[in-house]
Enzyme design. Sequence first.
Site, PDB file in Angstrom:
ATOM      1  N   SER A  76       0.803  -1.220   0.000  1.00 47.82           N
ATOM      2  CA  SER A  76       0.000   0.000   0.000  1.00 47.82           C
ATOM      3  C   SER A  76       0.832   1.265   0.000  1.00 47.82           C
ATOM      4  O   SER A  76       1.499   1.577  -0.971  1.00 47.82           O
ATOM      5  CB  SER A  76      -0.924   0.009   1.215  1.00 47.82           C
ATOM      6  OG  SER A  76      -2.049  -0.758   0.980  1.00 47.82           O
ATOM      7  N   ASP A  79      10.462   5.990  -9.688  1.00 45.34           N
ATOM      8  CA  ASP A  79      10.127   6.674 -10.942  1.00 45.34           C
ATOM      9  C   ASP A  79      10.852   8.006 -11.081  1.00 45.34           C
ATOM     10  O   ASP A  79      11.238   8.403 -12.185  1.00 45.34           O
ATOM     11  CB  ASP A  79       8.617   6.902 -11.029  1.00 45.34           C
ATOM     12  CG  ASP A  79       7.843   5.611 -11.214  1.00 45.34           C
ATOM     13  OD1 ASP A  79       8.466   4.596 -11.568  1.00 45.34           O
ATOM     14  OD2 ASP A  79       6.615   5.611 -10.996  1.00 45.34           O
ATOM     15  N   LYS A 104      -0.314  -4.493  -3.611  1.00 42.88           N
ATOM     16  CA  LYS A 104      -1.642  -3.930  -3.332  1.00 42.88           C
ATOM     17  C   LYS A 104      -1.720  -2.542  -3.960  1.00 42.88           C
ATOM     18  O   LYS A 104      -1.042  -1.618  -3.524  1.00 42.88           O
ATOM     19  CB  LYS A 104      -1.895  -3.861  -1.832  1.00 42.88           C
ATOM     20  CG  LYS A 104      -3.226  -3.218  -1.460  1.00 42.88           C
ATOM     21  CD  LYS A 104      -3.377  -3.163   0.045  1.00 42.88           C
ATOM     22  CE  LYS A 104      -4.681  -2.467   0.437  1.00 42.88           C
ATOM     23  NZ  LYS A 104      -4.701  -1.049   0.085  1.00 42.88           N
TER      24      LYS A 104
END
Length: 723
Positions: A472, A483, A497
Site C-alpha cells: 500500500s 520513478d 496492493k
Amino acid sequence: MYFAEFRVKKRLIWALVAAVFAVPALSGESSAAQRLQPTVEQAQTAYLSAQLLGRYHYKTQPLDDALSEKIFDRYLKSLDPERLIFTQADIDGFADYRTRLDDAIQRGNLAIPFTIFQKFEQRTVERLTYAREQLRQGFEFEARESYTYMRDKAPWPKDDAEVRDLWRKRVKNDWLRLRLAGKDDKTIRETLEKRYDNFLVRATRNKSEDVFQIFMNAFAMSIEPHTSYLGRSASDDFDISMSLSLVGIGAVLQERDEYITIRELVAGGPAIRSGKLAVGDRIVGVGQAEGPLQDVVGTRVDEVVKLIRGGKDTRVVLDILPADAGPDGKHRQVVLVRDKIKLEEQAARKSIIKVGDGPALRRIGVITLPAFYEDFEGRRRGDKEYRSASRDVVRLVDELRKEKVDGLVVDLRNNGGGSLREAVELTGLFIDKGPVVQQRRPDGRIGVESDENAGVAWDGPMAVLINRGSASASEIFAAALQDYGRATIIGEQSFGKGTVQTMINLDEIAKNDKPKFGDLKMTVAQFFRVNGGTTQLKGVMPDIRFPSVADPDAYGESSYDNALPWTQIDSASFRPTGNLKDTITTLQTRHQARISKDKSFQALLEDVAEARRLRETRSISLNESERRREKESREARLKAREKTDGRDKLAALLKDDGLQSGERSLAADLAAEKARKDAKDILLDETARIVADDAELRLSRPQLALRDKLKTMPPAPAGTAIR
C-alpha cells in the site's frame, strides 16, 4: 490501507436507513444457544453493508447466488483453513446453504452462518477431545509414516476415520518434537494435556460478535481482498494503530494459562509510574472507580482490555496476584488513573550504521517506519502536536543530518501501509514539487495526488528497503522514488496492493445514537504510479534484489483468487530528479562481489533454500531416526557457521524445543524476543553498504553530485546566476 473521502447522497442514506430498520426481528433464542446466536443489530449491519458495497465499491458485484457460493467457500476456509475440523460429510450437509447466504443477508436472517459456526465449534471440541485421548497410550516412532502439516490445498477428510487419523499424526508430531528436544514421556504428556485443555477452553469462548466478524469478512473479502468489516473493538484498535495512542494504564497483557499476565510496562504510563506493578504480575480482578471488582480469571484478554481502558483521568482498580506468588498467594489491590499512552514502539525511529573505517568510514542513517500512521482526529481538530509518520520522519532526518550521515536508508520492511496522505507527504520530503500517485475512481476519472511543497529534507544518497510485507502506502512511496530516480529500491518484490480504501462509519450512516454497527473498510479506487503503471499484483520490483523467504503463492496480492487485474494508464506529467541506471549497475556488481565472500549472507541463502524446500515438501517424517538425523544435520550446519554478532546465541534461543507460545516461562519468551531484536540484521547491514558505495561513487563523480544538488534546489530569483 488507504483512505479517501467518501460521500453518500443524503436521499440514498435515508432510503438505506429505512430499509435497514424494516428488517424483521429474529425469533426468540433458546438459552442454551444464546452465546452463538445472531442479533437484530448484526442483521441490520449486514444489510446496510450489502447496500453500500453494491452501490459504491470500486468493483461492483451483485449479491446473488454466484457471490453466495464465494462467500460460503471463503467462510469455511476462514473457519478451517487446514481442513482438520470438518469432514466432507459435514460439507455435504451444508450444501443447501451454498446459494442461500445472499438471501440471509438481504432478508436479515443470519441463522445459516451461525448454524455452520455452531457445527464448527462442536467438531473442534470433538477433535481436541480425541487428541487428548491419544496421550493415554503414547506412540512408537519406528514406522515409516509422515504428517502433512500444510493442508490448505488438500481435500476435506472424507469421514471421521480419516480425520481421526490426521489428528493422531498431529499429536504424534507434537510428541516427537518434545521428545527430540529431550523431554521425557511424563513431561511430554503433561505438556500436551495442558496444551489441548487450553485449546478446548478457547474453542468454547467464542461470542456472537466473533462469529459475525468472521462471516462479514468472508462476505466483504469475497468481493475484493482488501474490503473488510470492523466491529467496534476492531475499529477502536484501528484508530489506536493510526494515532499511536490510547487511553489506558500502559501495560501489554498476555493470556498465560487462565491468567491475564503483564508482559510489558510501557514507558511513561500510569502502570510503570506507580511502581506497584511488575512484568509477570497477574491481573485476577478489575474494578472501576466505584463498584465491585470483577473476577477475570479465565477471561479473554480482549475482554479484560475493555475493562481496563476508559476515559482519561478516570480510576481503575486492579486485583493483582504477584509474579512470585503461587495460586493461593496473597493478592494486592492497585489503583491507577488512566492516561494517554504513546505507542513509541510503533513509531518511526532512527539509527546509524557505520560502514568501513579510517578515511573510508561512512555513516549511514537508517529510518525504520513500521506504518504510515496519522492521527486523523488530532489533525481534524487542528492539534499542533498531532502525530503522523511524515512529521516524525522529517524530525529524524534533521537529526541525522546534524549527526553528519553520508547516506540514508528508509526501512519499510513489513510496513503494510496506512494513510494515503502520509504516503504523499513522506514522498514530498525527498522530491521537489510534483505528482506522487494517480487514482482512478469507479467511473474512470483519474485524479493526481501531488507534493506541493518546494524543497527536500534530504538530497544525498538514499535507498528504500522493502520486502513482501511492504504494501500500500509503502509501495506508493517506493514506486514514486523509483520513478523519480531519487532512490535505489532494495529488497524483495513488494506485496502488490494497488487499491485505495475508505473507512465508513456505519453508525453515522444509520444515525445511531450509540455505537452499534461498526465500520466498513471499502475499496473505492485504484492507484497508479506517476509513470502510468500500477503496483497491483506486480508490486514494486527492487533495483537490487535480496533473497526472499516469503511464498508468493501464499502471501501477497497474487495469492488472492479475486484480486483486481494489473493495468496501466497514461503517465502523469513529472520530471525525474536523476537517472540511477548506471549507478545501480555498479552498485549491483559491488553487492554481488561482496556477498559472495560474506559468510553471514551465504548462511542466509542456505536458510532461504531450506525454507523453500520445507514449504514445497508440505509434510514431515514421523520416524524418530529420520527426524533425529535431520535435527543433527541442521544443528551441525548452524554450529559450523561463524559465531558473529550474537547469531549463535539467537540460534540457541530459537532452537526447536517443541513448545508453543505461552508454554515457556515468561522470562524465556522475553529473552528470545530480545535476542531477535538484538540479532544481526544481515539485509539492513548490506543495504547500508550499498548506500555507502553510492556515497563513494558520488564523491568520485563530483559532477553527478552537483547535478543532483541543482535538481533539488528551488528556482533562483530573477536576475540571480548560479556559478
